[in-house]
Motif scaffolding. Sequence first.
Motif, PDB file in Angstrom:
ATOM      1  N   SER A 187       0.854  -1.191   0.000  1.00  0.00           N
ATOM      2  CA  SER A 187       0.000   0.000   0.000  1.00  0.00           C
ATOM      3  C   SER A 187       0.889   1.239   0.000  1.00  0.00           C
ATOM      4  O   SER A 187       2.097   1.159   0.207  1.00  0.00           O
ATOM      5  CB  SER A 187      -0.916   0.016   1.230  1.00  0.00           C
ATOM      6  OG  SER A 187      -0.152   0.191   2.413  1.00  0.00           O
ATOM      7  N   CYS A 188       0.275   2.385  -0.222  1.00  0.00           N
ATOM      8  CA  CYS A 188       1.013   3.647  -0.152  1.00  0.00           C
ATOM      9  C   CYS A 188       1.096   4.112   1.298  1.00  0.00           C
ATOM     10  O   CYS A 188       0.365   3.613   2.168  1.00  0.00           O
ATOM     11  CB  CYS A 188       0.354   4.707  -1.018  1.00  0.00           C
ATOM     12  SG  CYS A 188      -1.299   5.216  -0.471  1.00  0.00           S
ATOM     13  N   ASN A 189       1.980   5.070   1.564  1.00  0.00           N
ATOM     14  CA  ASN A 189       2.081   5.611   2.910  1.00  0.00           C
ATOM     15  C   ASN A 189       1.031   6.688   3.148  1.00  0.00           C
ATOM     16  O   ASN A 189       0.152   6.907   2.294  1.00  0.00           O
ATOM     17  CB  ASN A 189       3.506   6.132   3.179  1.00  0.00           C
ATOM     18  CG  ASN A 189       3.869   7.315   2.288  1.00  0.00           C
ATOM     19  OD1 ASN A 189       3.026   7.913   1.619  1.00  0.00           O
ATOM     20  ND2 ASN A 189       5.145   7.670   2.284  1.00  0.00           N
ATOM     21  N   ALA A 193       2.475   7.901  -1.214  1.00  0.00           N
ATOM     22  CA  ALA A 193       3.652   7.460  -1.984  1.00  0.00           C
ATOM     23  C   ALA A 193       3.911   5.974  -1.781  1.00  0.00           C
ATOM     24  O   ALA A 193       3.847   5.466  -0.658  1.00  0.00           O
ATOM     25  CB  ALA A 193       4.881   8.259  -1.568  1.00  0.00           C
ATOM     26  N   TYR A 194       4.236   5.276  -2.859  1.00  0.00           N
ATOM     27  CA  TYR A 194       4.590   3.856  -2.825  1.00  0.00           C
ATOM     28  C   TYR A 194       6.102   3.690  -2.784  1.00  0.00           C
ATOM     29  O   TYR A 194       6.850   4.450  -3.416  1.00  0.00           O
ATOM     30  CB  TYR A 194       4.075   3.144  -4.065  1.00  0.00           C
ATOM     31  CG  TYR A 194       2.603   2.845  -4.055  1.00  0.00           C
ATOM     32  CD1 TYR A 194       2.112   1.683  -3.471  1.00  0.00           C
ATOM     33  CD2 TYR A 194       1.693   3.713  -4.655  1.00  0.00           C
ATOM     34  CE1 TYR A 194       0.762   1.398  -3.479  1.00  0.00           C
ATOM     35  CE2 TYR A 194       0.335   3.439  -4.666  1.00  0.00           C
ATOM     36  CZ  TYR A 194      -0.128   2.278  -4.075  1.00  0.00           C
ATOM     37  OH  TYR A 194      -1.469   2.002  -4.077  1.00  0.00           O
ATOM     38  N   THR A 226       1.149  -3.625   9.334  1.00  0.00           N
ATOM     39  CA  THR A 226       1.377  -2.519   8.423  1.00  0.00           C
ATOM     40  C   THR A 226       0.731  -1.268   9.036  1.00  0.00           C
ATOM     41  O   THR A 226       0.566  -1.193  10.251  1.00  0.00           O
ATOM     42  CB  THR A 226       0.811  -2.861   7.031  1.00  0.00           C
ATOM     43  OG1 THR A 226       1.078  -1.784   6.120  1.00  0.00           O
ATOM     44  CG2 THR A 226      -0.666  -3.167   7.051  1.00  0.00           C
ATOM     45  N   ILE A 227       0.417  -0.273   8.218  1.00  0.00           N
ATOM     46  CA  ILE A 227      -0.332   0.880   8.691  1.00  0.00           C
ATOM     47  C   ILE A 227      -1.566   1.051   7.815  1.00  0.00           C
ATOM     48  O   ILE A 227      -1.648   0.491   6.716  1.00  0.00           O
ATOM     49  CB  ILE A 227       0.498   2.184   8.662  1.00  0.00           C
ATOM     50  CG1 ILE A 227       0.782   2.597   7.210  1.00  0.00           C
ATOM     51  CG2 ILE A 227       1.771   2.052   9.483  1.00  0.00           C
ATOM     52  CD1 ILE A 227       1.203   4.045   7.049  1.00  0.00           C
ATOM     53  N   HIS A 238      -6.972   2.038  -0.288  1.00  0.00           N
ATOM     54  CA  HIS A 238      -7.035   0.621  -0.632  1.00  0.00           C
ATOM     55  C   HIS A 238      -5.747  -0.096  -0.276  1.00  0.00           C
ATOM     56  O   HIS A 238      -4.687   0.511  -0.125  1.00  0.00           O
ATOM     57  CB  HIS A 238      -7.335   0.431  -2.124  1.00  0.00           C
ATOM     58  CG  HIS A 238      -6.325   1.082  -3.019  1.00  0.00           C
ATOM     59  ND1 HIS A 238      -6.337   2.425  -3.326  1.00  0.00           N
ATOM     60  CD2 HIS A 238      -5.246   0.571  -3.685  1.00  0.00           C
ATOM     61  CE1 HIS A 238      -5.324   2.718  -4.131  1.00  0.00           C
ATOM     62  NE2 HIS A 238      -4.646   1.606  -4.363  1.00  0.00           N
ATOM     63  N   GLN A 239      -5.852  -1.429  -0.168  1.00  0.00           N
ATOM     64  CA  GLN A 239      -4.729  -2.325   0.129  1.00  0.00           C
ATOM     65  C   GLN A 239      -4.639  -3.347  -0.988  1.00  0.00           C
ATOM     66  O   GLN A 239      -5.613  -4.036  -1.302  1.00  0.00           O
ATOM     67  CB  GLN A 239      -4.957  -3.034   1.469  1.00  0.00           C
ATOM     68  CG  GLN A 239      -3.825  -3.937   1.921  1.00  0.00           C
ATOM     69  CD  GLN A 239      -2.703  -3.171   2.601  1.00  0.00           C
ATOM     70  OE1 GLN A 239      -2.926  -2.114   3.184  1.00  0.00           O
ATOM     71  NE2 GLN A 239      -1.491  -3.703   2.526  1.00  0.00           N
TER      72      GLN A 239
END
Length: 371
Positions: A187-189, A193-194, A226-227, A238-239
């Motif tokens: 996932s992105c932060n 950002a990925y 994760t977060i 989304h994940q």
Amino acid sequence: MVFVPSVAAVLAVALSLSPMTVLGHPGEKYGKREAMEEMGNAHVVSTMNARALEACHNSPEVKARKDRAMARRAETFARLRRERGIDNAPWLHRRDAAALQKWAALSHNKTGSFNFNKETPNKEIFGTNTSCVLTPDNANGPYFVYQEHIRSDVVEDVVGVPLHLELQFIDVQDCKPATKILVDTWSCNATGAYSGVSARGEGGLGTTYLRGVQPTDEDGVVSFDTIFPGHYAGRATHQHLIAHVGSQVLENGTYTGGNVAHLSQLFFDQTLRDTIEATAPYKDNTIPHTTNLRDWFTGYAATADYDPFPNYIMLGGDLKDGLFVWAELGLNTSSNWDYYAPYASTWKEGGGYDNPDFDFMRVASPPPTHG
């Protein structure tokens, strides 16, 4: 009587609220025709898979698996609270529902409306499964990194609301747990950002945060720490998920080979999203939010039969205590969705490398037809 929209109705809502194309990252660009074609294909496959599972729904083996799942989730919940030192803190629970519009409605807010306590039976809390076992396969997005690290804790030094994700995979061919598969998630932060890719605005090839791979256990289960994901332009929170069948685990802690048997994206309740996005560091992300109804990919996953929103519990009375999120996902381990899972880069010893053959637009295009 509850009215539940069809796939076409859900898509119509999304199309009516969206411009002709929606652009998140490069590669996530869809027109109406492409969206209709791919959504239709995904739901045909998922409907067939659902019928295969329904035939054995009441078998003793399936019932025993569900009992084990309830006990496992209860123990995971208790363990996570112990580890955070919040054994006696209050907690909140989100119950399940059946369709996108019901969950995505602006008036929805059931997070704290149920009076659960330590005496509440596990079945009432952990027996519900909001994915209805199956989530349709859909496009994986453009930032899949091949040969990512096999690990369960993917947080690294990223700041955000802690999220413990438990996924159980069931093989629709025999209704048994899907063992010996590798599950890839990313996932992105909080600022969208990925890691692992060289595209402008992303983390870069040398980063690996919020990415990891785990093998399923004897119950088809994997877990990740994760977060809660952030957001970026044109996409709802989304994940990403990919299931690899036939892959080989390497000595360097990565994997190679195999086929993609499942790829999908999990989405999150709108009220939960809004609550988290109002906190730091999420609120520092100035990119406009995209609601679940405006996102193309929730339309892929949501119908009367398929709920793309996993179940969750807030571990304590504060978001900093984190979330426990779980879902069951059906897949056909004989499927091959490799066409829809091109990778932007590869992780190798010493860092990441761009895939010279990667075409962002291929991610959003239907497969070629022959004859």
